[in-house]
Motif scaffolding. Structure first.
Motif, short mmCIF file in Angstrom:
data_model
loop_
_atom_site.label_atom_id
_atom_site.label_comp_id
_atom_site.label_asym_id
_atom_site.label_seq_id
_atom_site.Cartn_x
_atom_site.Cartn_y
_atom_site.Cartn_z
N UNK A 224 -6.15 -0.90 -4.06
CA UNK A 224 -7.19 0.11 -3.80
C UNK A 224 -6.74 1.21 -2.83
N UNK A 225 -5.68 0.94 -2.07
CA UNK A 225 -5.18 1.97 -1.15
C UNK A 225 -3.72 2.33 -1.40
N UNK A 226 -3.00 1.44 -2.05
CA UNK A 226 -1.55 1.66 -2.24
C UNK A 226 -0.71 1.19 -1.07
N UNK A 227 -1.35 0.54 -0.09
CA UNK A 227 -0.58 0.08 1.08
C UNK A 227 0.39 -1.06 0.71
N UNK A 228 1.65 -0.92 1.12
CA UNK A 228 2.67 -1.96 0.91
C UNK A 228 2.66 -2.88 2.14
N UNK A 229 2.58 -4.19 1.89
CA UNK A 229 2.53 -5.14 3.01
C UNK A 229 3.93 -5.71 3.30
N UNK A 230 4.18 -6.14 4.53
CA UNK A 230 5.50 -6.67 4.90
C UNK A 230 5.67 -8.10 4.39
N UNK A 231 5.89 -8.22 3.09
CA UNK A 231 5.87 -9.52 2.42
C UNK A 231 6.95 -10.45 2.97
N UNK A 232 8.15 -9.92 3.17
CA UNK A 232 9.23 -10.79 3.65
C UNK A 232 8.84 -11.44 4.99
N UNK A 233 8.28 -10.62 5.88
CA UNK A 233 7.93 -11.17 7.20
C UNK A 233 6.78 -12.18 7.09
N UNK A 234 5.86 -11.92 6.18
CA UNK A 234 4.74 -12.86 5.99
C UNK A 234 5.27 -14.18 5.43
N UNK A 235 6.21 -14.10 4.48
CA UNK A 235 6.77 -15.32 3.88
C UNK A 235 7.55 -16.11 4.93
N UNK A 236 8.36 -15.43 5.72
CA UNK A 236 9.14 -16.15 6.74
C UNK A 236 8.21 -16.86 7.72
N UNK A 237 7.17 -16.15 8.14
CA UNK A 237 6.21 -16.75 9.07
C UNK A 237 5.52 -17.97 8.41
N UNK A 409 -12.85 0.22 2.13
CA UNK A 409 -12.17 1.38 1.54
C UNK A 409 -13.21 2.21 0.80
N UNK A 410 -13.37 3.46 1.25
CA UNK A 410 -14.32 4.37 0.61
C UNK A 410 -13.57 5.62 0.22
N UNK A 411 -13.32 5.77 -1.06
CA UNK A 411 -12.60 6.97 -1.48
C UNK A 411 -12.18 6.86 -2.92
N UNK A 412 -11.41 7.85 -3.36
CA UNK A 412 -10.87 7.80 -4.72
C UNK A 412 -9.41 7.44 -4.65
N UNK A 413 -8.99 6.54 -5.56
CA UNK A 413 -7.56 6.20 -5.63
C UNK A 413 -6.88 7.30 -6.44
N UNK A 414 -5.82 7.84 -5.85
CA UNK A 414 -5.10 8.95 -6.48
C UNK A 414 -3.72 8.45 -6.89
N UNK A 415 -3.47 8.43 -8.18
CA UNK A 415 -2.22 7.86 -8.67
C UNK A 415 -1.52 8.81 -9.63
N UNK A 416 -0.66 9.66 -9.08
CA UNK A 416 0.18 10.51 -9.95
C UNK A 416 1.22 9.64 -10.65
N UNK A 417 2.01 10.25 -11.51
CA UNK A 417 3.06 9.50 -12.22
C UNK A 417 4.29 10.39 -12.32
N UNK A 418 5.31 9.90 -13.01
CA UNK A 418 6.55 10.68 -13.11
C UNK A 418 6.34 12.00 -13.85
N UNK A 419 5.26 12.11 -14.61
CA UNK A 419 5.01 13.35 -15.36
C UNK A 419 4.13 14.33 -14.58
N UNK A 420 3.66 13.94 -13.40
CA UNK A 420 2.74 14.79 -12.64
C UNK A 420 3.50 15.98 -12.03
N UNK A 421 2.87 17.14 -12.04
CA UNK A 421 3.51 18.34 -11.48
C UNK A 421 2.86 18.73 -10.14
#
Ligand SMILES: Cc1ncc(COP(=O)(O)O)c(C=O)c1O
Length: 438
Positions: A224-237, A409-421
């Motif tokens: 819903x936000x596009x946030x990337x989480x620190x997965x490696x650190x979460x797994x190690x913990x 989260x209150x908003x619109x998800x904005x997802x361009x792609x490789x074809x977006x100008x």
């Protein structure tokens, strides 16, 4: 393979009658040549208008070429590539050819070629994702991959699981179901939209671990936000407490570069019809070797070796040509270059987020750092609800997005792609500024 060596190899093989890319379908051996190239020059974006951005003007002709591989609608600008990615013409042509091939050969294909083809495709997918083939199966989507783990785990009464309210609904309801069935307890955390550090997020998950905790489910990228989480650190913990980690990577494969095994996770599920731009109905599941034997399959298989991952991959009769399209999608992404695509998507996101961040009434719900997000961002307006915003963007400005109004989260998800100008993004930026004043 980079673009230059790909083109060189293809032309040496006599495969390149035009200056547009031509692909060899790995599974069927058919030559895929783009047939009808859309005339899109009028819509192709030139350099971004914002002068302070360092990437201004670079690479434009390459992305024009990429855009020319897509047939796009003219009645709206598609800024909702988060649900799934439409596929470029070379991949679509390959799909049509694969469908014809399977239909032509019929049961003969299913009985004599299908298993070998699936094996080859799983191998190339495993190579692409940097993991042994013995740890990976092809599924139909992330839902199937993750639900297979959640439903098939050997739960015992009183086991405890942790996940976030920002996680995907289908997995949350599966956890609710197994919790009722096996009398588990669940802890649901809330991930901040703008974390101050990786450690803040790791500490959040860690603070909920008890002696009964068996599994943490975590999104690699929150949808819903596009946030990337620190997965490696979460797994190690988590592993330091003996807790297993199930990673929801629905949005990550083909979106940004990473190697599954570097994450040190126990399970990883993804949808290949999202950013890998494989035909609709493709996913993968990675399982660490130590965890395969303990899972119950969703559909029982004839394979009896508990350590053979294929035991978990019984499908029944299915549209085989969909799976074959994974090869074409990998070829297309290799032609673009994974890193180049990642940088482009991050650049597009930062372009519109930088342009809007100081606009009064605008709320950005996605971190700015390139390590914490990529192509997806979320923006809200304080003067209207997300669904009003999405409706007005579409009806008044011809821009298609999706409204998000839950889990802080209150908003619109904005997802361009490789074809977006950049011209499309300029139009979007202008539309949000107009609506912010409404
Ligand atoms: C984070 C996340 N997980 C899982 C899914 C489910 O993906 P699929 O519908 O391809 O199974 C989605 C779909 O958008 C998602 O965004």
């Amino acid at each position: 393979m980079d673009k230059r060596s790909f083109l060189k190899k293809a032309s040496l093989a006599g495969l390149l009658p035009f200056s547009v890319p031509t692909f060899l379908n790995a599974s069927s051996g058919h030559l895929m040549s783009p047939r009808t190239w859309p005339s899109t020059s009028a819509q192709i974006g030139a350099s971004p208008r914002v002068d302070f951005l360092p990437w201004k003007g670079s690479d434009d002709s390459f992305w024009e070429e990429v855009r020319s591989h897509y047939k796009l609608v003219h009645d709206f600008i598609n800024l909702e590539s988060g649900y799934y990615n439409i596929i470029p013409e070379p991949t679509l042509d390959g799909l049509k050819q694969n469908m014809s091939h399977v239909n032509l050969r019929g049961s003969h294909y299913m009985r004599t070629e299908l298993d070998q083809d699936r094996h080859k495709i799983a191998k190339s997918l495993a190579n692409f994702m940097g993991c042994p083939q013995e740890n990976l199966i092809i599924t139909r989507n992330t839902t199937e991959s993750l639900d297979l783990v959640i439903a098939g785990y050997p739960w015992q009464k009183g086991d405890h699981v942790i996940y976030a309210m920002q996680d995907y609904g289908a997995m949350k309801v599966m956890f609710e179901q197994v919790s009722k069935r096996h009398e588990l307890t669940q802890e649901i955390i809330s991930v901040p939209n703008h974390p101050s550090s990786d450690e803040e997020i790791v500490a959040l998950y860690e603070s909920k671990i008890t002696s009964q905790t068996k599994m943490i489910m975590v999104c690699h990228m929150i949808n819903i936000t596009g946030q990337i989480l620190p997965v490696r650190k979460i797994c190690d913990m988590a592993h330091s407490y003996g807790v297993e980690v199930l990673v929801d990577g629905a949005h990550c494969i083909g979106h940004f570069e990473f190697n599954i095994q570097d994450l040190n996770c126990d399970y990883y599920g993804s949808s290949l019809h999202k950013w890998l731009a494989a035909p609709l109905g493709n996913g993968l599941l990675y399982i660490d070797s130590k965890r395969i034997a303990q899972l119950w399959p969703l559909l029982a298989d004839y394979e009896k070796d508990p350590n053979n991952i294929l035991r978990l991959n019984h499908l029944g009769t299915h549209p085989a040509y969909i799976t074959l399209g994974i090869s074409d999608a990998i070829n297309y992404l290799k032609w673009i270059g994974s890193k180049r695509k990642e940088e482009r998507l991050n650049t597009l996101r930062l372009y519109w987020m930088e342009a809007l961040k100081d606009t009064p009434g605008v709320v950005i719900n996605t971190p700015f750092e390139a390590s914490r997000a990529c192509g997806i961002g979320n923006v809200g307006l304080i003067n209207m609800t997300p669904s009003q915003m999405a409706q007005r963007l579409l009806n008044e400005h011809g821009i298609f997005t999706v409204a998000i109004d839950y889990a802080n989260v209150k908003g619109c998800r904005i997802t361009p792609n490789v074809f977006t100008t950049y011209q499309e993004l300029d139009h979007f930026i202008g539309a949000v500024r107009t609506l912010a004043q409404a």
